[in-house]
Design an enzyme around this catalytic site. Structure first.
Site, short mmCIF file in Angstrom:
data_model
loop_
_atom_site.label_atom_id
_atom_site.label_comp_id
_atom_site.label_asym_id
_atom_site.label_seq_id
_atom_site.Cartn_x
_atom_site.Cartn_y
_atom_site.Cartn_z
N GLY A 1 2.65 -38.19 21.73
CA GLY A 1 1.18 -38.27 21.68
C GLY A 1 0.63 -37.17 20.79
N ALA B 1 -0.30 -37.27 17.73
CA ALA B 1 -1.16 -37.68 16.61
C ALA B 1 -2.62 -37.31 16.80
CB ALA B 1 -1.04 -39.20 16.42
N ARG C 1 -2.15 -33.18 19.21
CA ARG C 1 -2.30 -32.70 17.84
C ARG C 1 -2.63 -31.20 17.83
NH1 ARG C 1 -5.00 -34.58 12.24
NH2 ARG C 1 -5.32 -32.45 11.52
N ALA C 2 -3.50 -30.78 18.76
CA ALA C 2 -3.86 -29.35 18.83
C ALA C 2 -2.62 -28.51 19.16
CB ALA C 2 -4.95 -29.14 19.88
N VAL D 1 6.66 -44.46 23.90
CA VAL D 1 7.43 -43.82 24.97
C VAL D 1 7.79 -44.80 26.11
CG1 VAL D 1 6.53 -41.51 24.49
CG2 VAL D 1 5.41 -42.93 26.24
N TYR E 1 -3.88 -43.21 37.91
CA TYR E 1 -3.70 -42.07 37.00
C TYR E 1 -3.32 -40.83 37.82
CZ TYR E 1 -4.93 -38.40 33.60
OH TYR E 1 -4.89 -37.31 32.77
N LYS F 1 0.10 -38.44 37.61
CA LYS F 1 0.04 -37.01 37.31
C LYS F 1 0.57 -36.16 38.48
CE LYS F 1 -1.24 -37.12 33.07
NZ LYS F 1 -0.36 -36.56 32.02
N ASP G 1 -13.01 -31.64 26.27
CA ASP G 1 -14.34 -32.04 25.78
C ASP G 1 -14.27 -33.14 24.72
OD1 ASP G 1 -13.49 -30.85 23.49
OD2 ASP G 1 -15.09 -29.36 23.37
N1 NAI Z 1 -8.56 -35.70 28.02
C1 NAI Z 1 -8.66 -34.99 29.15
O1 NAI Z 1 -9.77 -34.66 29.61
C2 NAI Z 1 -7.41 -34.58 29.88
C3 NAI Z 1 -6.14 -34.88 29.40
N2 NAI Z 1 -5.04 -34.47 30.13
C4 NAI Z 1 -3.68 -34.72 29.66
O2 NAI Z 1 -3.52 -34.24 28.34
C5 NAI Z 1 -2.60 -35.07 27.63
C6 NAI Z 1 -3.23 -35.51 26.32
O3 NAI Z 1 -4.43 -36.20 26.60
P1 NAI Z 1 -5.52 -36.48 25.47
O4 NAI Z 1 -5.25 -35.63 24.30
O5 NAI Z 1 -6.84 -36.46 26.11
O6 NAI Z 1 -5.18 -38.00 25.13
P2 NAI Z 1 -5.52 -38.84 23.83
O7 NAI Z 1 -5.79 -40.23 24.29
O8 NAI Z 1 -6.50 -38.14 22.97
O9 NAI Z 1 -4.10 -38.81 23.06
C7 NAI Z 1 -2.98 -39.42 23.61
C8 NAI Z 1 -2.01 -39.73 22.49
O10 NAI Z 1 -0.91 -40.43 23.10
C9 NAI Z 1 -0.60 -41.53 22.27
N3 NAI Z 1 0.04 -42.56 23.06
C10 NAI Z 1 -0.53 -43.40 23.96
N4 NAI Z 1 0.37 -44.25 24.44
C11 NAI Z 1 1.55 -43.94 23.84
C12 NAI Z 1 2.85 -44.49 23.92
N5 NAI Z 1 3.13 -45.54 24.70
N6 NAI Z 1 3.83 -43.91 23.19
C13 NAI Z 1 3.55 -42.87 22.38
N7 NAI Z 1 2.34 -42.34 22.23
C14 NAI Z 1 1.34 -42.87 22.97
C15 NAI Z 1 -1.92 -41.97 21.67
O11 NAI Z 1 -1.71 -42.76 20.50
C16 NAI Z 1 -2.60 -40.66 21.41
O12 NAI Z 1 -2.28 -40.15 20.13
C17 NAI Z 1 -2.26 -36.21 28.57
O13 NAI Z 1 -1.00 -36.00 29.18
C18 NAI Z 1 -3.39 -36.20 29.60
O14 NAI Z 1 -3.01 -36.73 30.83
C19 NAI Z 1 -5.14 -33.84 31.32
C20 NAI Z 1 -6.37 -33.56 31.81
C21 NAI Z 1 -7.59 -33.83 31.10
C1 LIG Z 2 -10.35 -34.15 39.51
C2 LIG Z 2 -9.48 -33.92 38.32
C3 LIG Z 2 -10.23 -33.30 37.20
C4 LIG Z 2 -9.91 -33.42 35.93
C5 LIG Z 2 -8.79 -34.25 35.41
C6 LIG Z 2 -9.21 -34.89 34.12
O1 LIG Z 2 -10.42 -35.58 34.26
C7 LIG Z 2 -8.17 -35.82 33.54
O2 LIG Z 2 -6.99 -35.78 33.81
C8 LIG Z 2 -8.71 -36.67 32.54
C9 LIG Z 2 -7.95 -37.33 31.66
C10 LIG Z 2 -8.62 -37.97 30.62
C11 LIG Z 2 -8.03 -38.70 29.67
C12 LIG Z 2 -8.86 -39.14 28.60
C13 LIG Z 2 -8.63 -40.02 27.68
C14 LIG Z 2 -7.59 -40.96 27.67
C15 LIG Z 2 -7.54 -41.81 26.66
C16 LIG Z 2 -6.58 -42.90 26.60
O3 LIG Z 2 -6.62 -43.65 27.78
C17 LIG Z 2 -6.92 -43.74 25.39
C18 LIG Z 2 -5.75 -44.60 25.12
C19 LIG Z 2 -5.82 -45.90 24.86
C20 LIG Z 2 -7.07 -46.71 24.82
C21 LIG Z 2 -7.05 -47.74 25.89
C22 LIG Z 2 -8.37 -47.73 26.63
O4 LIG Z 2 -8.51 -46.98 27.59
O5 LIG Z 2 -9.25 -48.46 26.21
#
Ligand code: NAI
Ligand SMILES: CC/C=C\C[C@H](O)C(=O)/C=C/C=C/C=C\C=C\[C@@H](O)C/C=C\CCC(=O)O
Length: 256
Positions: free
Chosen positions: A12, A14, A19-20, A65, A151, A155, A187
């Site tokens: 993930g 990209a 990416r960060a 994955v 979800y 986790k 954010d």
């Molecule tokens: N966005 C948020 O507020 C939070 C995110 N996280 C965790 O941080 C991590 C990254 O999250 P974000 O950057 O927000 O997600 P994002 O949706 O911005 O990026 C996820 C990346 O995973 C890739 N991906 C999705 N399905 C895939 C697959 N089957 N195989 C390979 N790559 C795949 C996507 O193409 C994308 O580049 C995750 O593990 C998420 O659970 C945890 C808490 C909060």
């Molecule tokens: C109480 C817990 C507090 C914080 C946890 C936090 O809110 C958390 O884990 C949030 C995760 C957020 C993930 C955000 C974005 C995820 C994006 C992907 O689902 C996008 C991928 C594919 C697109 C499919 C779709 O959803 O349309």
């Protein structure tokens, strides 16, 4: 922390947090393999990061994955390119309880595949040099996110996986340090759209989940993850939430 000479494989990688993390690893001298399903975003990240840090330091591997063979190919390609893999970061995810079977396959089964492959490729007991495996959890690993129970389940499971595989019993055989780093809300704004909840009741619960939460910048979290890498003990669990510094958190289980 100097990571010169280290090679990291980031799923993930990209977009978003992945990416960060890649950028922070490159800043510290590591080579990175961006493994992602999204080839356009992956190639783009590879180009941009290659221009900034050197083309020879960045590789993109198309990798879903949910597909063990593709994931194994990504390890092989990374090894062929850089001669070694030191760090594996299981970061790929989706958050969408409407597609819960896919969600489990990406977030949990994907992390399990990544864990098994990391142990196979890095493990001293398998001829490797040891290394580090980081499973990215969430604040929802320790505090149920009631808008997205599935979800939350994926986790929570990340903690059990990391605790068991990171136990010193296994570390003494494999030389692979395993950590879970739980990330609080980011954010990026990616998580709020309504199509990811199984009902309007669940969608409404999102407002409750977000109460008191301070969204974080991805670079703050990525820096925090890097700062934890070397100092953390195997099997430890870390939380980076509400814009604060990383802190180690206990794994609470009832006495059995
Ligand atoms: N966005 C948020 O507020 C939070 C995110 N996280 C965790 O941080 C991590 C990254 O999250 P974000 O950057 O927000 O997600 P994002 O949706 O911005 O990026 C996820 C990346 O995973 C890739 N991906 C999705 N399905 C895939 C697959 N089957 N195989 C390979 N790559 C795949 C996507 O193409 C994308 O580049 C995750 O593990 C998420 O659970 C945890 C808490 C909060
Ligand atoms: C109480 C817990 C507090 C914080 C946890 C936090 O809110 C958390 O884990 C949030 C995760 C957020 C993930 C955000 C974005 C995820 C994006 C992907 O689902 C996008 C991928 C594919 C697109 C499919 C779709 O959803 O349309």
């Amino acid at each position: 922390m100097d990571l010169k000479g280290n090679v990291a494989l980031v799923t993930g990688g990209a977009t978003g947090l992945g990416r960060a993390i890649c950028e922070e690893l490159l800043k510290r001298g590591a080579c990175i393999s961006i493994c992602d399903l999204d080839s356009d975003a992956g190639e783009n990240a590879c180009d941009e990061l290659g221009k900034a840090f050197g083309k020879e330091k960045v590789l993109f591997c198309h990798c879903d994955v949910t597909d063990y063979v593709q994931y194994e190919d990504a390890f092989q390609t990374t090894l062929a390119e850089f001669d070694n893999i030191d760090i594996v970061i299981n970061n790929a995810e989706i958050m969408n309880d409407k597609f819960w079977e896919l969600e489990v396959d990406v977030n949990l089964n994907g992390a399990i595949r990544g864990t098994l492959l990391a142990l196979q490729f890095l493990g001293k007991d398998k001829g490797g040099k040891g290394g580090m495996l980081i499973n990215i959890g969430s604040a929802a690993s320790v505090k149920p996110q009631i808008s997205t129970p599935i979800y939350t389940a994926t986790k929570h499971a990340i903690l059990g996986l990391s605790k068991a595989c990171g136990d010193s019993y296994h570390f003494n055989h494999t030389g692979v340090k395993v950590l879970a780093i739980c990330v609080g809300h980011l954010d990026t704004g990616a998580s709020s759209h309504s199509n990811r909840f199984t009902s309007s009741v669940h969608e409404k619960a999102w407002q409750l989940d977000m109460k008191g939460i301070i969204p974080q910048k991805t670079d703050h979290v990525a820096k925090g993850i890097i700062s934890v890498l070397k100092e953390a003990n195997t099997g430890s669990i870390w939380l980076i939430s509400n814009g604060k510094a990383p802190k180690e958190i206990p794994y609470s289980v009832a006495t059995v």
